[in-house]
Scaffold this motif. Structure first.
Motif, PDB file in Angstrom:
ATOM      1  N   GLN A  13       0.816  -1.212   0.000  1.00  0.00           N
ATOM      2  CA  GLN A  13       0.000   0.000   0.000  1.00  0.00           C
ATOM      3  C   GLN A  13       0.854   1.268   0.000  1.00  0.00           C
ATOM      4  OE1 GLN A  13      -3.129  -0.292   3.035  1.00  0.00           O
ATOM      5  NE2 GLN A  13      -2.575  -2.445   3.198  1.00  0.00           N
ATOM      6  N   VAL A  14       1.804   1.321  -0.913  1.00  0.00           N
ATOM      7  CA  VAL A  14       2.663   2.495  -1.009  1.00  0.00           C
ATOM      8  C   VAL A  14       2.386   3.215  -2.321  1.00  0.00           C
ATOM      9  CG1 VAL A  14       5.038   3.251  -1.325  1.00  0.00           C
ATOM     10  CG2 VAL A  14       4.488   1.615   0.465  1.00  0.00           C
ATOM     11  N   THR A  15       2.281   4.537  -2.230  1.00  0.00           N
ATOM     12  CA  THR A  15       2.042   5.330  -3.426  1.00  0.00           C
ATOM     13  C   THR A  15       3.270   6.173  -3.731  1.00  0.00           C
ATOM     14  OG1 THR A  15      -0.276   5.526  -2.777  1.00  0.00           O
ATOM     15  CG2 THR A  15       0.504   7.002  -4.501  1.00  0.00           C
ATOM     16  N   LEU A  16       3.672   6.165  -4.989  1.00  0.00           N
ATOM     17  CA  LEU A  16       4.801   6.978  -5.415  1.00  0.00           C
ATOM     18  C   LEU A  16       4.266   8.282  -5.989  1.00  0.00           C
ATOM     19  CD1 LEU A  16       7.736   7.543  -6.244  1.00  0.00           C
ATOM     20  CD2 LEU A  16       7.355   6.111  -8.259  1.00  0.00           C
ATOM     21  N   LEU A  17       4.574   9.381  -5.320  1.00  0.00           N
ATOM     22  CA  LEU A  17       4.131  10.697  -5.775  1.00  0.00           C
ATOM     23  C   LEU A  17       5.278  11.356  -6.527  1.00  0.00           C
ATOM     24  CD1 LEU A  17       2.445  11.817  -2.428  1.00  0.00           C
ATOM     25  CD2 LEU A  17       1.355  10.767  -4.430  1.00  0.00           C
ATOM     26  N   LEU A  18       4.974  11.921  -7.688  1.00  0.00           N
ATOM     27  CA  LEU A  18       6.025  12.461  -8.546  1.00  0.00           C
ATOM     28  C   LEU A  18       5.700  13.875  -8.984  1.00  0.00           C
ATOM     29  CD1 LEU A  18       8.644  11.410 -10.096  1.00  0.00           C
ATOM     30  CD2 LEU A  18       7.097  11.035 -12.041  1.00  0.00           C
ATOM     31  N   ASN A  19       6.740  14.704  -9.067  1.00  0.00           N
ATOM     32  CA  ASN A  19       6.549  16.081  -9.524  1.00  0.00           C
ATOM     33  C   ASN A  19       7.864  16.610 -10.095  1.00  0.00           C
ATOM     34  OD1 ASN A  19       5.162  18.459  -9.972  1.00  0.00           O
ATOM     35  ND2 ASN A  19       5.594  19.299  -7.927  1.00  0.00           N
TER      36      ASN A  19
ATOM     37  N   TYR B  23      15.803  21.365  -3.987  1.00  0.00           N
ATOM     38  CA  TYR B  23      15.386  20.504  -5.087  1.00  0.00           C
ATOM     39  C   TYR B  23      15.153  21.258  -6.401  1.00  0.00           C
ATOM     40  CZ  TYR B  23      14.855  16.612  -1.877  1.00  0.00           C
ATOM     41  OH  TYR B  23      15.092  15.626  -0.966  1.00  0.00           O
ATOM     42  N   THR B  24      15.515  20.607  -7.490  1.00  0.00           N
ATOM     43  CA  THR B  24      15.240  21.114  -8.830  1.00  0.00           C
ATOM     44  C   THR B  24      14.686  19.934  -9.622  1.00  0.00           C
ATOM     45  OG1 THR B  24      17.503  20.539  -9.495  1.00  0.00           O
ATOM     46  CG2 THR B  24      17.113  22.820  -8.832  1.00  0.00           C
ATOM     47  N   ARG B  25      13.894  20.259 -10.610  1.00  0.00           N
ATOM     48  CA  ARG B  25      13.346  19.205 -11.476  1.00  0.00           C
ATOM     49  C   ARG B  25      12.666  18.080 -10.686  1.00  0.00           C
ATOM     50  NH1 ARG B  25      17.530  18.796 -16.678  1.00  0.00           N
ATOM     51  NH2 ARG B  25      16.884  20.804 -17.528  1.00  0.00           N
ATOM     52  N   THR B  26      13.085  16.853 -10.911  1.00  0.00           N
ATOM     53  CA  THR B  26      12.389  15.709 -10.327  1.00  0.00           C
ATOM     54  C   THR B  26      12.338  15.716  -8.793  1.00  0.00           C
ATOM     55  OG1 THR B  26      13.234  14.408 -12.183  1.00  0.00           O
ATOM     56  CG2 THR B  26      12.275  13.189 -10.328  1.00  0.00           C
ATOM     57  N   THR B  27      11.143  15.601  -8.233  1.00  0.00           N
ATOM     58  CA  THR B  27      11.005  15.360  -6.801  1.00  0.00           C
ATOM     59  C   THR B  27       9.984  14.250  -6.635  1.00  0.00           C
ATOM     60  OG1 THR B  27       9.270  17.027  -6.591  1.00  0.00           O
ATOM     61  CG2 THR B  27      11.499  17.715  -6.043  1.00  0.00           C
ATOM     62  N   PHE B  28      10.136  13.464  -5.566  1.00  0.00           N
ATOM     63  CA  PHE B  28       9.191  12.362  -5.365  1.00  0.00           C
ATOM     64  C   PHE B  28       9.096  11.983  -3.901  1.00  0.00           C
ATOM     65  CE2 PHE B  28      12.237   8.853  -4.714  1.00  0.00           C
ATOM     66  CZ  PHE B  28      13.411   9.434  -5.173  1.00  0.00           C
ATOM     67  N   GLU B  29       8.076  11.255  -3.590  1.00  0.00           N
ATOM     68  CA  GLU B  29       7.829  10.862  -2.213  1.00  0.00           C
ATOM     69  C   GLU B  29       7.126   9.512  -2.208  1.00  0.00           C
ATOM     70  OE1 GLU B  29       6.640  14.081   0.454  1.00  0.00           O
ATOM     71  OE2 GLU B  29       4.949  12.832   1.077  1.00  0.00           O
ATOM     72  N   LEU B  30       7.417   8.696  -1.209  1.00  0.00           N
ATOM     73  CA  LEU B  30       6.716   7.427  -1.045  1.00  0.00           C
ATOM     74  C   LEU B  30       5.781   7.575   0.141  1.00  0.00           C
ATOM     75  CD1 LEU B  30       9.520   4.731  -1.511  1.00  0.00           C
ATOM     76  CD2 LEU B  30       7.654   5.268  -3.074  1.00  0.00           C
ATOM     77  N   ALA B  31       4.492   7.488  -0.114  1.00  0.00           N
ATOM     78  CA  ALA B  31       3.509   7.621   0.951  1.00  0.00           C
ATOM     79  C   ALA B  31       2.937   6.256   1.286  1.00  0.00           C
ATOM     80  CB  ALA B  31       2.398   8.563   0.511  1.00  0.00           C
ATOM     81  N   ALA B  32       2.961   5.937   2.583  1.00  0.00           N
ATOM     82  CA  ALA B  32       2.449   4.637   3.034  1.00  0.00           C
ATOM     83  C   ALA B  32       0.960   4.754   3.302  1.00  0.00           C
ATOM     84  CB  ALA B  32       3.192   4.182   4.281  1.00  0.00           C
ATOM     85  N   GLY B  33       0.169   4.088   2.518  1.00  0.00           N
ATOM     86  CA  GLY B  33      -1.278   4.139   2.681  1.00  0.00           C
ATOM     87  C   GLY B  33      -1.757   3.486   3.957  1.00  0.00           C
ATOM     88  N   ALA B  34      -0.955   2.573   4.493  1.00  0.00           N
ATOM     89  CA  ALA B  34      -1.378   1.842   5.686  1.00  0.00           C
ATOM     90  C   ALA B  34      -1.191   2.665   6.954  1.00  0.00           C
ATOM     91  CB  ALA B  34      -0.601   0.531   5.797  1.00  0.00           C
TER      92      ALA B  34
ATOM     93  N   LEU C 176       9.369   0.596   9.119  1.00  0.00           N
ATOM     94  CA  LEU C 176       8.971  -0.514   9.974  1.00  0.00           C
ATOM     95  C   LEU C 176       7.544  -0.320  10.487  1.00  0.00           C
ATOM     96  CD1 LEU C 176      12.294  -1.229  11.876  1.00  0.00           C
ATOM     97  CD2 LEU C 176      11.249  -2.524  10.031  1.00  0.00           C
ATOM     98  N   LEU C 177       7.169   0.932  10.736  1.00  0.00           N
ATOM     99  CA  LEU C 177       5.799   1.230  11.151  1.00  0.00           C
ATOM    100  C   LEU C 177       4.831   0.816  10.045  1.00  0.00           C
ATOM    101  CD1 LEU C 177       5.611   2.490  13.893  1.00  0.00           C
ATOM    102  CD2 LEU C 177       5.462   4.752  12.858  1.00  0.00           C
ATOM    103  N   ALA C 178       5.198   1.141   8.805  1.00  0.00           N
ATOM    104  CA  ALA C 178       4.354   0.786   7.665  1.00  0.00           C
ATOM    105  C   ALA C 178       4.277  -0.731   7.519  1.00  0.00           C
ATOM    106  CB  ALA C 178       4.894   1.424   6.387  1.00  0.00           C
ATOM    107  N   CYS C 179       5.411  -1.396   7.739  1.00  0.00           N
ATOM    108  CA  CYS C 179       5.416  -2.860   7.658  1.00  0.00           C
ATOM    109  C   CYS C 179       4.504  -3.454   8.731  1.00  0.00           C
ATOM    110  CB  CYS C 179       6.840  -3.402   7.823  1.00  0.00           C
ATOM    111  SG  CYS C 179       7.904  -3.117   6.393  1.00  0.00           S
TER     112      CYS C 179
END
Length: 414
Positions: A155-161, A257-268, A307-310
RNA sequence: GUGGCCGUAGCUCAGCAGGUUAGAGCGCCAGGUUGUGGCCCUGGAGGUCGGGGGUUCAAGUCCCCUCGGUCACCCCA
């Protein structure tokens, strides 16, 4: 309550939880080392300027820096984030680019702890210096994604910008400012946003949220070069089958940051802190730290949050911590001393009881340890030159010659 | 930095409207079983009731302060 405790916002990690940490680090190291990244160890404190230079306007250095003066009168700060230190090391040593590094290290931020947030937390991360090839962006983002997958997180979402660069961001910021001038923002941002208007897009309050819904988007205002770079990053991720969500509001806390930035959001994770990792490109950072113009990109992941997400998803359990053999010695302990040593030298994990405990007590310890076999030495065995080898799963046991013990144990364990 | 909730054995908690030597379960140690773990039974160790001050004949229980934990805001991993 005891007189001394771990300092506010810090935690002791004891077995068996620590074994899980070891496994997590091993998974990460395996993933990135297969991609050619090498471990970098850098100090956990730096001249405070290293961090100030890269993050003046950001909360991370403005109000959360864990800084102090040392005995030599130097202003130093405990590292609040990983990138600045690695870039400083790059600038200092000038390894041949592209320089691909990974790290696992504690980070410090002086803030009030809460769920998923500590004053000392630990990050795993990678940094690459020396190329602005969009394919590298794809590689780095894909690595972050792979780590989540390797842990079993679903349940991880990759957010991109893309945050653009010097060629397009200034013009966009003016555009954004004039839009914000007539928008009904939240109390905090209504006061001012000159410092960093991008932050308003990232604001979670309802007022800002709805007010900026129709705000001009940076991704629609990228210059030709940035637009082409971003397009290549996206098609690369598509090619690799890495799913992402375009998030035009994604700004992130560090200004570099310049250009590509991203984040992994744990849905759980339902806590406010659901980002398990984040990163992006920082093409001006090396220069800011006094080095030659060198593009770079990287990401960091929080061990505690991963580990919290796990936990929340019920994946990535800790490894069973068990020794193979428990030596039970009721004949004075001399046999246990020699035998554990001999077994360990033969590559077999072994442990024993101390303090001359009763046989029953020693067996209890053996049982609790999860050992598969117990080796018993009492006066009878000592006199006969034998040992009793007991299978703790079933309960069968046999008598073997002292000299053949290691061999018998091996057979039983295989 | 601001706010809510909470601090009783190693852990999870009980403790009735303030009233004898503060309890339980789990864990730990020992014994039942003088060479055998897991189950069961019995016993034992372990607590300045977070700390300080106050109210009261009497405070784990009420009040204030403080420290700590936790969650949230801000922000971030």
């Amino acid at each position: 309550m005891t007189e001394f405790r771990a300092p506010v916002g810090t935690r002791d990690v004891l077995p068996p939880e620590s074994a899980r940490w070891e496994r997590l680090v091993a998974v990460f190291a395996g993933t990135v080392e297969r991609a050619g990244y090498g471990l970098v160890l850098s100090p956990m404190f730096e001249d405070v300027g290293v961090f100030e230079r890269v993050g003046e306007g950001t909360d991370v250095v403005r109000k959360e820096m864990y800084d102090f003066e040392d005995k030599g009168g130097r202003r130093v700060a405990l590292r609040p984030e990983g990138t600045a230190s690695v870039v400083r090391a790059y600038v200092q040593h000038r390894p041949t680019p592209p320089f691909k590094a990974w790290y696992v290290a504690p980070n410090f931020r002086y803030e009030r702890p809460q769920a998923g947030r500590f004053r000392q937390h630990h990050q795993l991360g990678v940094e690459v210096l020396g190329t602005d090839d969009a394919d590298l962006d794809v590689e780095v983002v894909a690595l972050a994604w792979s780590v989540g997958a390797a842990l079993g997180l679903a349940q991880v979402t990759l957010l991109l910008n893309s945050l653009g660069d010097d060629a397009c961001r200034p013009a966009y910021l003016e555009l954004l400012k004039s839009f914000l001038a007539s928008a009904a923002l939240c109390d905090e941002h209504a006061g001012g946003y000159e410092q960093n208007p991008l932050r308003v897009l990232d604001c979670k309050r309802d007022a800002c949220r709805s007010a900026t819904e129709t705000a001009p988007r940076l991704v629609d205002n990228l210059c030709e070069a940035c637009a082409a770079h971003f397009a290549r990053v996206r098609s690369g991720l598509d090619t690799l089958g890495v799913p992402y969500t375009l998030q035009p509001r994604l700004v992130r806390g560090l200004d570099y940051y310049t250009r590509t930035t991203f984040e992994l959001a744990a849905g759980a994770l339902d806590s406010a802190q659901n980002a398990v990792g984040g990163g992006g490109r920082y093409d001006k950072l090396a220069e800011a730290l006094g080095g030659p113009a060198t593009p770079g990109i990287g990401f960091g992941m929080g061990i505690e949050r991963l580990l919290l997400a796990c936990d929340a998803e019920g994946v990535f359990p800790g490894p069973p911590s068990a020794v193979d053999v428990w030596v039970v010695d009721t004949a004075g302990g001399g046999a246990a001393l020699a035998l554990t040593h001999e077994l360990r030298a033969a590559g077999i994990s072994a442990d024993r009881s101390f303090d001359g405990r009763s046989m029953k007590s020693q067996f209890k310890s053996a049982d609790r340890s999860g050992a598969r076999v117990a080796l018993v030495v009492g006066n009878d065995e000592l006199a006969a030159g034998t040992m009793t080898l007991r299978d703790l799963r079933g309960g069968d046991q046999e008598t073997v010659a002292r000299a053949d013990v290691v061999e018998h144990v091996r057979k039983l364990l295989s």
